[in-house]
Design a protein around this motif. Sequence first.
Motif, PDB file in Angstrom:
ATOM      1  N   ARG A  90      68.944   2.859  65.159  1.00  0.00           N
ATOM      2  CA  ARG A  90      70.005   3.820  64.864  1.00  0.00           C
ATOM      3  C   ARG A  90      69.362   5.174  64.648  1.00  0.00           C
ATOM      4  N   VAL A  91      69.758   6.140  65.463  1.00  0.00           N
ATOM      5  CA  VAL A  91      69.196   7.485  65.419  1.00  0.00           C
ATOM      6  C   VAL A  91      70.306   8.461  65.088  1.00  0.00           C
ATOM      7  N   ASP A  92      70.259   9.027  63.920  1.00  0.00           N
ATOM      8  CA  ASP A  92      71.237  10.030  63.499  1.00  0.00           C
ATOM      9  C   ASP A  92      72.679   9.552  63.716  1.00  0.00           C
ATOM     10  N   GLY A  93      72.922   8.289  63.390  1.00  0.00           N
ATOM     11  CA  GLY A  93      74.261   7.738  63.500  1.00  0.00           C
ATOM     12  C   GLY A  93      74.602   7.120  64.845  1.00  0.00           C
ATOM     13  N   VAL A  94      73.722   7.215  65.817  1.00  0.00           N
ATOM     14  CA  VAL A  94      73.954   6.656  67.151  1.00  0.00           C
ATOM     15  C   VAL A  94      73.140   5.381  67.312  1.00  0.00           C
ATOM     16  N   GLN A  95      73.794   4.292  67.725  1.00  0.00           N
ATOM     17  CA  GLN A  95      73.059   3.067  68.025  1.00  0.00           C
ATOM     18  C   GLN A  95      72.448   3.187  69.415  1.00  0.00           C
ATOM     19  N   VAL A  96      71.128   3.266  69.466  1.00  0.00           N
ATOM     20  CA  VAL A  96      70.413   3.391  70.730  1.00  0.00           C
ATOM     21  C   VAL A  96      69.841   2.023  71.095  1.00  0.00           C
ATOM     22  N   THR A  97      70.163   1.568  72.297  1.00  0.00           N
ATOM     23  CA  THR A  97      69.696   0.271  72.784  1.00  0.00           C
ATOM     24  C   THR A  97      68.861   0.487  74.035  1.00  0.00           C
ATOM     25  N   VAL A  98      67.666  -0.099  74.066  1.00  0.00           N
ATOM     26  CA  VAL A  98      66.807  -0.056  75.251  1.00  0.00           C
ATOM     27  C   VAL A  98      66.612  -1.484  75.722  1.00  0.00           C
ATOM     28  N   ALA A  99      66.990  -1.763  76.969  1.00  0.00           N
ATOM     29  CA  ALA A  99      66.942  -3.125  77.488  1.00  0.00           C
ATOM     30  C   ALA A  99      66.272  -3.139  78.855  1.00  0.00           C
ATOM     31  N   GLY A 100      65.440  -4.141  79.076  1.00  0.00           N
ATOM     32  CA  GLY A 100      64.793  -4.303  80.369  1.00  0.00           C
ATOM     33  C   GLY A 100      64.378  -5.747  80.573  1.00  0.00           C
ATOM     34  N   PRO A 101      64.171  -6.155  81.810  1.00  0.00           N
ATOM     35  CA  PRO A 101      63.730  -7.524  82.078  1.00  0.00           C
ATOM     36  C   PRO A 101      62.369  -7.801  81.449  1.00  0.00           C
ATOM     37  N   THR A 102      62.154  -9.030  81.045  1.00  0.00           N
ATOM     38  CA  THR A 102      60.852  -9.400  80.503  1.00  0.00           C
ATOM     39  C   THR A 102      59.783  -9.239  81.584  1.00  0.00           C
ATOM     40  N   GLY A 103      58.601  -8.802  81.135  1.00  0.00           N
ATOM     41  CA  GLY A 103      57.472  -8.680  82.053  1.00  0.00           C
ATOM     42  C   GLY A 103      57.488  -7.471  82.951  1.00  0.00           C
ATOM     43  N   GLN A 104      58.376  -6.496  82.688  1.00  0.00           N
ATOM     44  CA  GLN A 104      58.488  -5.320  83.546  1.00  0.00           C
ATOM     45  C   GLN A 104      57.784  -4.093  82.960  1.00  0.00           C
ATOM     46  N   GLY A 105      57.187  -4.224  81.808  1.00  0.00           N
ATOM     47  CA  GLY A 105      56.461  -3.099  81.220  1.00  0.00           C
ATOM     48  C   GLY A 105      57.351  -1.966  80.753  1.00  0.00           C
ATOM     49  N   VAL A 106      58.577  -2.282  80.345  1.00  0.00           N
ATOM     50  CA  VAL A 106      59.504  -1.247  79.869  1.00  0.00           C
ATOM     51  C   VAL A 106      59.001  -0.691  78.534  1.00  0.00           C
ATOM     52  N   GLN A 107      58.978   0.643  78.432  1.00  0.00           N
ATOM     53  CA  GLN A 107      58.425   1.322  77.256  1.00  0.00           C
ATOM     54  C   GLN A 107      59.492   1.459  76.159  1.00  0.00           C
ATOM     55  N   ARG A 108      59.938   0.330  75.650  1.00  0.00           N
ATOM     56  CA  ARG A 108      61.060   0.337  74.715  1.00  0.00           C
ATOM     57  C   ARG A 108      60.760   1.112  73.435  1.00  0.00           C
ATOM     58  N   VAL A 109      59.636   0.802  72.784  1.00  0.00           N
ATOM     59  CA  VAL A 109      59.319   1.454  71.516  1.00  0.00           C
ATOM     60  C   VAL A 109      59.063   2.942  71.720  1.00  0.00           C
ATOM     61  N   SER A 110      58.365   3.306  72.781  1.00  0.00           N
ATOM     62  CA  SER A 110      58.070   4.721  73.043  1.00  0.00           C
ATOM     63  C   SER A 110      59.336   5.508  73.344  1.00  0.00           C
ATOM     64  N   MET A 111      60.286   4.895  74.080  1.00  0.00           N
ATOM     65  CA  MET A 111      61.555   5.568  74.350  1.00  0.00           C
ATOM     66  C   MET A 111      62.303   5.853  73.047  1.00  0.00           C
ATOM     67  N   LEU A 112      62.356   4.858  72.179  1.00  0.00           N
ATOM     68  CA  LEU A 112      63.043   5.044  70.906  1.00  0.00           C
ATOM     69  C   LEU A 112      62.353   6.118  70.069  1.00  0.00           C
ATOM     70  N   ALA A 113      61.026   6.150  70.102  1.00  0.00           N
ATOM     71  CA  ALA A 113      60.295   7.164  69.336  1.00  0.00           C
ATOM     72  C   ALA A 113      60.613   8.565  69.840  1.00  0.00           C
ATOM     73  N   LEU A 114      60.606   8.761  71.166  1.00  0.00           N
ATOM     74  CA  LEU A 114      60.897  10.084  71.716  1.00  0.00           C
ATOM     75  C   LEU A 114      62.319  10.514  71.371  1.00  0.00           C
ATOM     76  N   LEU A 115      63.258   9.585  71.410  1.00  0.00           N
ATOM     77  CA  LEU A 115      64.640   9.934  71.085  1.00  0.00           C
ATOM     78  C   LEU A 115      64.840  10.173  69.588  1.00  0.00           C
ATOM     79  N   ARG A 116      64.022   9.567  68.762  1.00  0.00           N
ATOM     80  CA  ARG A 116      64.112   9.860  67.330  1.00  0.00           C
ATOM     81  C   ARG A 116      63.795  11.327  67.049  1.00  0.00           C
ATOM     82  N   TRP A 117      62.949  11.939  67.878  1.00  0.00           N
ATOM     83  CA  TRP A 117      62.623  13.355  67.721  1.00  0.00           C
ATOM     84  C   TRP A 117      63.687  14.256  68.350  1.00  0.00           C
ATOM     85  N   THR A 118      64.148  13.898  69.534  1.00  0.00           N
ATOM     86  CA  THR A 118      64.952  14.825  70.328  1.00  0.00           C
ATOM     87  C   THR A 118      66.461  14.624  70.215  1.00  0.00           C
TER      88      THR A 118
END
Length: 402
Positions: A178-206
Motif C-alpha cells: 500500500r503506497v499512499d493509500g493505493v494498493q499496488v499489486t505486481v504480478a508475473g509468472p514464476t521464473g520470469q525474473g520479474v522485478q517485483r520488489v524493485s518496482m514497488l520500491a521505485l513507486l514508493r518514491w514516485t
Amino acid sequence: MWPAVAGADGLVYPVSFGAVIAKGRAEAEAFIRVDQDKALLEQVRLRAPAKRFSRFSGDGEFRRDGDLVIWDVPAKGGRLNYRATLKHRRNSGGYDSRVENKWAIFRLDDLFPPAGISQADGARSRSRLTIAAPDGWNTVTRYPSLDKRRWRVDNPARKFDRPTGWAISGKLNVRRDRVDGVQVTVAGPTGQGVQRVSMLALLRWTLPELLKITPSSPRRLLIVSAGAPMWRGGLSGPQSLFIHADLSLLSEDGTSTLVHETVHALMPVPAADDHDWIDEGLAEYLTLRLLERSGTIAPSRFLAAVERFRERGSQQNGLLTTQASGRVTARAVALFYDLDTELASATGGEVDISQLAEALARQEKPVDLDRLRAISRELAGGQALPSLSPERLAGFSQTAEM
C-alpha cells in the motif's frame, strides 16, 4: 441470477461478464449475461472486429454490421456468447496478448470489446467479472475480488460497467504493498525474473508525488510483467499497466518506463487525433519531474535529461501523428519543459506543469494544440506563452516523418 433492483440512483440491472481460458489456446470462450425483469437494457453495440471476435450465439436478436455486433437484449434478459482471440503480435515484434501453457497476459478489452448501449432513463448496470482458468492457476485483475474467480466491476462515471485494464493468469508470484493509500499489486509468472520488489520500491518514491496532481483518487494499481515472447516495452491501461520483465526500471538517461506508464494509467490525457505528442510528451516530462521531485534523480541529472531530449528533437519539425516516435516525443518533452518554466515565471511560482497536467486530464474533449494554448494561457492569468507561439512551433502542422 440477480434480479434488477431499484437503487438510490435509479433502476439497476445486473450484468455478468465471463470467460474461460485454456492452456496454450489462443481463443477464449466469453459471454455477456444480462439479468433483468423488464427492458432496462435494450441494446448493446460491441466494437468487435471479426478477426478477433467470432462465433456469436445466444438469446434475442443479434447481427454484425462491419466491425459492430448489435445485440437486441431480450426484455427479460439473456446471454450473448462468442469467442475472443487472446493472441496479438505488435508490428515491432513481441506480443501484447498471449496464452502460454503456464500463464496468460491480456487486456480485458481483448475479452470484452468497447460497447455502446441503449437503455431506459435512469438505469445503470451492476457488473461482475468471472474468469475460469485451468486448475492451479491464479488470476489477478485491477478489480476488488469476490473470490478466486470473481471480481466486482464498478466505475461510477459509467452507466454500463465493462471490465477494462490488464489481467494476468497462471502460476504466478504476486507482491502487494500500500503506497499512499493505493494498493499496488505486481504480478508475473514464476521464473520470469520479474522485478517485483524493485518496482514497488521505485513507486514508493514516485507515486506519492504523482497522486498530488491526479484529478481522481485511485484505490488500486496493477502491474503485470513477463519476459519473452511478450513485447519488450511498456503499455498502460486504466489503473493498470504491462512492463517487460527485462526492462531497466531506471535508464541511464534518467527516465523510467515504469513511471511513464504509471502516469498514463492514473492520469490519461485525452489527446485529439494526430496529437499523440501531447499525451506522450507530457507523460515523459512528468516522469522526469516525478523522479526529480521525489529525489530519485538529482536536479542536475533532470536538466541533463531535458537537454538530451532537446537535442534529439531539434531536427523534428512535424508533430502530427497518431503514434509519437522517439524524436516526436523528445521535441515535445523540451516544449513542456519550456512551458513549465514560463508558467512558473508568469505566476510567481504559483502555477507549473502540475496544474496544467491536472487540467488536461480533466478534459472531456480531446486536447489539441489550440486547446493546450487556451488552457495554458488561462492558467498563466491571460498571458501569452512563447513556447506555444506559432514562431516557436514552426512546422508543427506538418505530418511527422516516422
